[in-house]
Motif scaffolding. Structure first.
Motif, short mmCIF file in Angstrom:
data_model
loop_
_atom_site.label_atom_id
_atom_site.label_comp_id
_atom_site.label_asym_id
_atom_site.label_seq_id
_atom_site.Cartn_x
_atom_site.Cartn_y
_atom_site.Cartn_z
N LEU A 113 0.83 -1.22 0.00
CA LEU A 113 0.00 0.00 0.00
C LEU A 113 0.86 1.26 0.00
O LEU A 113 0.51 2.27 -0.62
CB LEU A 113 -0.91 0.01 1.24
CG LEU A 113 -2.21 -0.76 1.17
CD1 LEU A 113 -2.83 -0.85 2.55
CD2 LEU A 113 -3.19 -0.12 0.20
N PHE A 114 1.97 1.20 0.73
CA PHE A 114 2.85 2.37 0.88
C PHE A 114 4.28 1.99 0.45
O PHE A 114 5.14 1.76 1.30
CB PHE A 114 2.88 2.83 2.33
CG PHE A 114 1.55 3.22 2.90
CD1 PHE A 114 0.96 4.44 2.61
CD2 PHE A 114 0.86 2.35 3.75
CE1 PHE A 114 -0.27 4.79 3.15
CE2 PHE A 114 -0.36 2.69 4.29
CZ PHE A 114 -0.94 3.92 3.99
N PRO A 115 4.54 1.91 -0.85
CA PRO A 115 5.88 1.53 -1.32
C PRO A 115 6.99 2.43 -0.78
O PRO A 115 8.12 1.98 -0.57
CB PRO A 115 5.77 1.65 -2.85
CG PRO A 115 4.31 1.53 -3.14
CD PRO A 115 3.61 2.13 -1.97
N LYS A 116 6.63 3.68 -0.52
CA LYS A 116 7.64 4.62 -0.01
C LYS A 116 8.14 4.19 1.36
O LYS A 116 9.32 4.39 1.70
CB LYS A 116 7.05 6.03 0.06
CG LYS A 116 8.10 7.12 0.21
CD LYS A 116 7.49 8.49 -0.03
CE LYS A 116 8.59 9.55 -0.03
NZ LYS A 116 8.02 10.91 -0.24
N LEU A 117 7.26 3.60 2.17
CA LEU A 117 7.67 3.14 3.50
C LEU A 117 8.67 1.99 3.40
O LEU A 117 9.57 1.87 4.24
CB LEU A 117 6.46 2.70 4.32
CG LEU A 117 5.45 3.79 4.71
CD1 LEU A 117 4.35 3.20 5.58
CD2 LEU A 117 6.14 4.94 5.44
#
Length: 251
Positions: A113-117
């Motif tokens: 959901l949050f590839p940046k994380l």
């Protein structure tokens, strides 16, 4: 004792996003804390009425027991453990008993959901931007596999593009995981776009409710929550209704 909420009645059906709108001080955050049990930590209490979840009363239970039932609150202001890494913060949210395998599965779901994380999972959380921290606290809540997520002002302090991204992900979580959500938000337009039903709160009371699509077209909502009045100043919802009642009486 100060009574903040008076006769509040609302419902969050399974798998739906329900929005709670209102100005600062209306009682929105208090409502969420009453549901999650966190109100007790602030020396508050539910003195009348009942809070029912899955046909069982929960308003007399402690916060950690309510969380274990699947009610998870994402607090206003992006509360993070600033000295921990992103992944360590996410792990804090796990409440299950499945061990490391289940934690890893939960982390994988969050990183999708949050590839940046995923890219910054070893970064110290205190150095993240506001938008990155908001992603992280939502991800941390997801590690608990919530049945009902209570979101308190997720757009607070974020730039418009980040607000769009956060609300898109909130909607995605709701669709993919069927997670019910009670969304407290001052950004009425963003909230009404993703909610199926909306309640409007003022001074501790629900003063209006209805399907989000209908409320978007309501003139009072448009005037107070989606823009300015004709004379260029914001009015309270009660002022609008009082004026209209007086106008009808005079005519």
């Amino acid at each position: 004792m100060i009574q903040v909420l008076r006769g509040v009645s609302l419902e969050v059906p399974d798998g739906q996003i329900i929005s709670l709108l209102g100005a600062n001080g209306a009682g929105k955050s208090t409502t969420l804390k009453a549901v999650s049990g966190l109100l007790k930590a602030e020396a508050g209490e539910v003195t009348d009425g009942e809070i029912i979840f899955k046909k069982e009363r929960i308003d007399q239970q402690l916060a950690h027991r309510i969380a274990a039932r699947g009610i998870i609150q994402v607090l206003e202001g992006r509360r993070v453990f600033q000295h921990l890494t992103v992944e360590e913060n996410l792990r804090v949210g796990y409440l299950g008993s499945g061990g490391e395998l289940m934690i890893q599965k939960g982390l994988e779901d969050v990183y999708k959901l949050f590839p940046k994380l995923a890219q910054m999972k070893q970064r110290t959380s205190g150095f993240l931007s506001g938008g990155e921290q908001q992603m992280m606290v939502i991800g941390r809540a997801l590690l608990s596999d919530p049945k009902l997520m209570l979101l308190d002002e997720p757009s607070l302090g974020l730039a418009p593009l980040l607000i769009q991204a956060i609300f898109k992900i909130i909607q995605q979580i709701n669709i993919e995981k069927k997670t019910a959500m009670l969304l407290v938000e001052q950004n009425a337009l963003a909230a009404l776009e993703i909610a199926s039903y909306c309640y409007v709160m003022e001074t501790g009371r629900i003063v209006m409710d209805g399907p989000a699509e209908k409320l978007k077209e309501n003139e009072d909502i448009k005037e107070f929550y989606l823009g300015l009045s004709k004379v260029g100043t914001r009015k309270s919802y009660k002022e609008i209704k009082h004026y209209k009642r007086r106008k009808r009486w005079l005519s």
